[in-house]
Design a protein around this motif. Structure first.
Motif, mmCIF file in Angstrom:
data_model
loop_
_atom_site.group_PDB
_atom_site.id
_atom_site.type_symbol
_atom_site.label_atom_id
_atom_site.label_comp_id
_atom_site.label_asym_id
_atom_site.label_seq_id
_atom_site.Cartn_x
_atom_site.Cartn_y
_atom_site.Cartn_z
ATOM 1 N N LYS A 592 0.544 -0.766 -0.153
ATOM 2 C CA LYS A 592 -0.089 -0.107 0.108
ATOM 3 C C LYS A 592 1.052 1.126 -0.354
ATOM 4 O O LYS A 592 0.547 2.322 -0.431
ATOM 5 C CB LYS A 592 -0.836 0.174 1.142
ATOM 6 N N GLU A 593 2.005 1.211 0.499
ATOM 7 C CA GLU A 593 2.879 2.364 0.685
ATOM 8 C C GLU A 593 3.611 2.714 -0.525
ATOM 9 O O GLU A 593 4.372 3.229 -0.995
ATOM 10 C CB GLU A 593 4.012 2.160 2.592
ATOM 11 N N GLN A 594 4.275 1.478 -1.074
ATOM 12 C CA GLN A 594 4.889 1.530 -2.020
ATOM 13 C C GLN A 594 4.058 2.203 -3.627
ATOM 14 O O GLN A 594 4.376 3.241 -3.584
ATOM 15 C CB GLN A 594 5.431 0.441 -2.690
ATOM 16 N N LEU A 595 2.747 1.982 -3.402
ATOM 17 C CA LEU A 595 1.331 2.102 -4.260
ATOM 18 C C LEU A 595 1.375 3.709 -3.984
ATOM 19 O O LEU A 595 1.242 4.070 -5.163
ATOM 20 C CB LEU A 595 0.542 0.816 -4.569
ATOM 21 N N ALA A 596 1.306 4.156 -3.301
ATOM 22 C CA ALA A 596 1.023 5.512 -2.667
ATOM 23 C C ALA A 596 1.939 6.212 -3.302
ATOM 24 O O ALA A 596 1.250 7.165 -3.447
ATOM 25 C CB ALA A 596 0.145 5.333 -1.571
ATOM 26 N N HIS A 597 3.158 6.217 -2.627
ATOM 27 C CA HIS A 597 4.325 6.639 -2.981
ATOM 28 C C HIS A 597 4.271 6.654 -4.378
ATOM 29 O O HIS A 597 5.037 8.315 -5.141
ATOM 30 C CB HIS A 597 5.320 6.335 -2.454
ATOM 31 N N LYS A 598 3.997 5.435 -5.038
ATOM 32 C CA LYS A 598 4.647 5.241 -6.397
ATOM 33 C C LYS A 598 3.687 6.539 -7.695
ATOM 34 O O LYS A 598 3.895 7.604 -8.535
ATOM 35 C CB LYS A 598 4.702 4.580 -7.364
ATOM 36 N N TYR A 599 2.375 6.932 -6.987
ATOM 37 C CA TYR A 599 1.071 7.602 -7.753
ATOM 38 C C TYR A 599 0.518 8.597 -6.882
ATOM 39 O O TYR A 599 -0.359 9.014 -6.527
ATOM 40 C CB TYR A 599 0.094 6.576 -7.967
ATOM 41 N N LEU A 600 1.520 9.408 -6.584
ATOM 42 C CA LEU A 600 1.610 10.867 -5.650
ATOM 43 C C LEU A 600 0.695 11.918 -6.696
ATOM 44 O O LEU A 600 0.708 11.950 -8.100
ATOM 45 C CB LEU A 600 2.591 11.331 -5.034
ATOM 46 N N ASN A 601 -0.152 12.566 -5.891
ATOM 47 C CA ASN A 601 -0.282 13.474 -6.585
ATOM 48 C C ASN A 601 0.038 15.325 -6.606
ATOM 49 O O ASN A 601 0.870 15.562 -5.258
ATOM 50 C CB ASN A 601 -2.199 13.614 -6.289
ATOM 51 N N VAL A 602 0.803 14.951 -8.255
ATOM 52 C CA VAL A 602 1.887 16.316 -7.681
ATOM 53 C C VAL A 602 0.977 17.774 -7.380
ATOM 54 O O VAL A 602 1.860 18.544 -7.194
ATOM 55 C CB VAL A 602 2.421 16.439 -9.329
ATOM 56 N N VAL A 603 -0.419 18.011 -7.579
ATOM 57 C CA VAL A 603 -1.185 19.061 -7.567
ATOM 58 C C VAL A 603 -0.650 19.471 -5.458
ATOM 59 O O VAL A 603 -0.535 20.185 -5.177
ATOM 60 C CB VAL A 603 -2.294 19.598 -8.002
ATOM 61 N N GLN A 604 -0.886 17.927 -5.152
ATOM 62 C CA GLN A 604 -1.770 18.407 -3.613
ATOM 63 C C GLN A 604 -0.046 17.957 -2.526
ATOM 64 O O GLN A 604 -0.239 18.184 -1.484
ATOM 65 C CB GLN A 604 -2.673 17.474 -3.514
ATOM 66 N N ILE A 605 0.538 17.135 -3.469
ATOM 67 C CA ILE A 605 1.675 16.513 -2.515
ATOM 68 C C ILE A 605 2.368 17.987 -1.933
ATOM 69 O O ILE A 605 2.602 18.650 -2.308
ATOM 70 C CB ILE A 605 3.154 15.802 -2.908
ATOM 71 N N SER A 606 2.989 17.879 -0.472
ATOM 72 C CA SER A 606 3.286 18.847 0.106
ATOM 73 C C SER A 606 4.821 19.727 -0.727
ATOM 74 O O SER A 606 5.638 18.462 -0.861
ATOM 75 C CB SER A 606 3.254 18.923 1.904
ATOM 76 N N VAL A 607 5.136 20.506 -0.816
ATOM 77 C CA VAL A 607 7.241 20.600 -1.139
ATOM 78 C C VAL A 607 7.617 20.411 0.083
ATOM 79 O O VAL A 607 8.481 19.563 -0.480
ATOM 80 C CB VAL A 607 6.604 21.938 -1.222
ATOM 81 N N SER A 608 7.332 20.188 1.066
ATOM 82 C CA SER A 608 8.488 19.834 2.000
ATOM 83 C C SER A 608 8.896 18.463 2.417
ATOM 84 O O SER A 608 9.422 17.701 2.523
ATOM 85 C CB SER A 608 7.858 19.930 3.515
#
Length: 788
Positions: A592-608
């Motif tokens: 689950k963590e691997q897939l969530a990391h792979k398909y990040l949402n570029v608009v919503q992901i925090s800059v940090s």
């Protein structure tokens, strides 16, 4: 509803001095509009009407001849004509003959002949029950009676002699029903004036504009007031009846007959209701917000359960408002002012002004809000009376002796338990608690203990009880919530989102609100589950259509295989997200963590979180897809994935924009680290200015990629840079512009579009336009909580 004036009036005159034909052929002939007065129409329209109406083109002698030929006809086989006067609705043949003789005398005495036309909008006549265009029925009697009243004031206003007379006739020979009126005097007392255009003295012919307006007003009101006001009254009665029925459905509801959802809404409203306060539904008090939310949901639920009743309320409300609007469009100045004052008094200046300007939707919304406020207040009363009374049911189930003890020792008690029972439920007794001594049966264990001790055995004992007012949780965080999760999930997604946001707002203003804290996580979980369920359905639809798609060549086939693999992983991720964490194995959690990391949402992901590794991985993912998409020859695949307007070019452009977003965020991330490392104020300022420019670019890209997510993205960026003044200035410049984008079509990268789903005829029950938006709100909030 027609925009044509309900009543129009045109008035001119002819003199007995010259033959009409000779007059109009003279070189010095005056334009007829110089002598024509109009009300409700312009001169050009009046000219068109005059050309269609024979009487308006006749001179004095010609008019008399016209009457001889056309008015002396029989009506329904009787010796009556269509002429009406101040004395009769249908002049008989002898009365018509006398009228012609009077007109001859007026001509001989050089009196003026006034000719008027009152024209009606057929829709106005239809709305007031006077004309039926389908059958051709026209209530001529009603029209004539109204004209008789309207003409009563003309002679007085224009100072006509006592020998004045008038007559009229209804005509149906044009598109609109009209009445022709003639007025003259046997012995005229009108003053003689010099009329320069005709270079002679003649009697004053022109009526005042006030007289013409008076005729129109009297005719309009005479036709409208009786029928229309009666109809408006009937609409008001129907609306009031329907409203009362809706109110009764709430106040007459038996608690025992409440279904699961109704009980859930009411119980939650009562659970969060502020103690010791008397509130109205209109209140915006912070401690009432949660109760108000659930009361609103209860009201919505009741309206949905009886849509016919609610739709009829809306139907008659709209009809009433349409009638009001017609007064603004066609009524007199006095009527318009009276209606405006009435609306101002009832709804306020802004709403009344909006209605006057034709913005009926805004006015309907006001009426709707008024209904919901009434229903909300009635629900409040219901909660405070019936539901609260129902809480006393436990006490009423006790013996009469115990009920009497409670009444004597703590009459305000509603729910009582012993200290032991309260402790089992996670509560402790307050130091200032009022105890109640009740008689309870001994348990078998207690009886055995008494027997073993050689004491007298009794069936009952006295024990101290305490009302729920005098208990508090040992640990507020561990008190078990009694929320009906099934009923909670029955709410619509937008309602759950509003519930989460309402809870968040309450906690921001009142961080110590224990009840909201206890339920906040449950509300977020319910919303997440709702969103994920929809995501699973959408992905399934997309995968089914891709399975049926037949690629035309190998290069397109490669892209299809890539998308099928991508969607399979997204489906797996959604299934894992649906599962509670405690049910996931260690391997499933890692996947689950691997897939969530792979398909990040570029608009919503925090800059940090966009470090070098994240940036490289995401750019590599986009470049791989760009490479495959470039070689696709059948562009229909992009329409299938993105909607009818999608092209290969737009698909590739979206991927390039995503690359740019993640790269800009990495640049900001890098600058942030440099700002922390350097102690040079100038260098810090330069880096912040540079970041401000980057944020400007991000906003532009956000508008292109996901306009509906712009405000959410803005919120995320503000969180990342809440102390960066250059960033705040950049953000504030275009924030208001975001409203212009909120209705644009959304090009979400990870989901089938609405058009796509609709085209597949597999539309979902709940609107999913904001699915990604809502899920990312939850992600953002969880990130914030972890950072804190």
């Amino acid at each position: 509803m027609s925009s044509t004036p309900a009543v129009t009036v045109m008035w001119d005159f002819t003199t007995p001095y010259a033959n009409f034909v000779d007059y109009t052929n003279r070189k010095e002939a005056v334009d007829p509009k110089e002598d024509r007065l109009v009300e409700g129409i312009n001169q050009e329209t009046a000219k068109e009407i005059a050309e269609k109406i024979e009487e308006q083109n006749l001179d004095y002698v010609g008019y008399i001849d016209y009457m001889k030929r056309n008015y002396a006809t029989k009506v329904d086989g009787k010796d009556r004509t269509g002429i009406f006067t101040d004395k009769t609705l249908n002049a008989d043949v002898s009365e018509a003959k006398q009228l012609k003789e009077m007109l001859n005398q007026a001509h001989e005495n050089k009196s003026i002949l006034w000719r008027g036309v009152i024209s009606f909008d057929n829709n106005f006549l239809k709305e007031n029950g006077i004309y039926d265009p389908d059958t051709g029925f026209l209530n001529q009697t009603r029209l004539k009676q109204v004209m008789q009243k309207a003409m009563g004031n003309v002679a007085r206003r224009e100072h006509l002699s006592r020998s004045s007379f008038w007559w009229g006739n209804i005509h149906l020979n044009t598109d609109n029903v009209h009445i022709h009126i003639g007025i003259s005097e046997i012995h005229s007392e009108r003053p003689m004036i010099y009329y320069a255009p005709r270079n002679r003295k003649e009697r004053k012919g022109k009526f005042s504009q006030k007289t013409i307006k008076g005729i129109k007003s009297n005719v309009y009101n005479g036709l409208l007031r009786e029928d229309s006001r009666q109809r408006n009254l009937e609409y008001e009665k129907k609306i009031a009846t329907l409203r009362n029925e809706l109110l009764k459905k709430i106040e007459q509801k038996e608690v025992e007959k409440l279904d699961r959802v109704e009980s859930f809404f009411l119980n939650q409203a009562l659970e969060h209701f502020p103690e010791g306060k008397k509130l109205r539904y209109k209140s915006n008090a912070i401690d009432f917000k949660m109760s108000k939310f659930f009361i609103a949901r209860y009201v919505d639920y009741q309206l949905q359960r009886d849509p016919f009743l609610y739709q009829n309320y809306q139907k008659y409300t709209r009809k009433l408002l349409e009638n009001y609007l017609s007064i603004y469009q066609k009524g007199t100045a006095r009527e318009k002012n009276e209606l405006h004052q009435k609306l101002v008094k009832s709804y306020g200046v802004q709403t009344a002004r909006a209605f006057r300007n034709g913005q009926m939707d805004r006015f309907l919304a006001k009426r709707e809000a008024e209904l919901r406020e009434r229903l909300g207040n009635r629900t409040l009363n219901y909660i405070q009376s019936v539901v609260v009374a129902n809480k006393n049911k436990e006490i009423r189930n006790l013996s009469l002796n115990n009920q009497e003890r409670i009444q004597n020792e703590d009459p305000k008690a509603t729910k009582v338990h012993s200290a032991k029972v309260w402790e089992q439920m996670g509560y402790k007794i307050k130091s200032d608690a009022i105890s109640i001594t009740l008689v309870v049966p001994l348990s078998e264990e207690e009886k055995e203990a008494l027997k073993a001790a050689g004491k007298d055995i009794s069936d009952f004992k006295e024990e101290l009880f305490y009302d729920e007012r005098f208990v508090e949780p040992f640990d507020p965080k561990r008190v078990k919530s009694d929320i009906d999760f099934t009923a909670l999930k029955s709410m619509q997604k937008n309602e759950l989102f509003e519930l989460v946001e309402t809870s968040r707002n309450i906690l921001e203003e009142d961080p110590d609100n224990i009840k909201v804290k206890q339920r906040f996580g449950i509300f977020k979980y319910a919303l997440r589950q709702k969103i994920i369920e929809e995501r699973v359905e959408e992905i399934a639809v997309t995968r089914q259509l891709l399975e049926k798609y037949q690629p035309k060549d190998e290069l397109t086939q490669n892209f299809v295989r890539f998308k099928q693999s991508q969607l399979a992983e997204l489906a797996e991720l959604a299934d894992l997200q649906k599962m509670p964490i405690y049910r996931l194995t260690k391997g499933a959690q890692e996947q689950k963590e691997q897939l969530a990391h792979k398909y990040l949402n570029v608009v919503q992901i925090s800059v940090s979180k966009v470090n070098a590794k994240v940036c490289q991985e995401q750019i590599a993912r986009f470049e791989n897809e760009i490479k495959l998409a470039k070689y696709v020859t059948d562009e229909s695949i992009f329409k299938l994935l993105k909607g009818d307007n999608a092209t290969k070019e737009s698909y590739l452009s979206e991927l390039e924009d995503m690359k740019q977003v993640i790269n800009i965020k990495f640049l900001i991330f890098t600058n942030n680290n440099l700002i922390k490392q350097t102690s040079d104020p100038r260098r810090k300022k330069q880096l912040r200015i540079q970041n401000g420019k980057y944020f400007t670019e991000l906003k532009k890209l956000y508008h292109k990629l996901a306009p509906e997510e712009y405000i959410l993205a803005k919120s995320q960026l503000e969180w990342d840079y809440q102390y960066d003044t250059s960033f705040r200035r950049q953000i504030s410049k275009t924030f208001d512009q975001s409203r212009a984008y909120k209705n644009q079509a959304r090009n979400s990268y990870q989901r089938a579009t609405r058009k796509f789903v609709k085209g597949a005829k597999l539309a979902l029950k709940d609107d999913s336009d904001k699915r990604e938006y809502l899920l990312k709100v939850l992600d953002r909030n969880e990130e914030r909580e972890r950072e804190r």
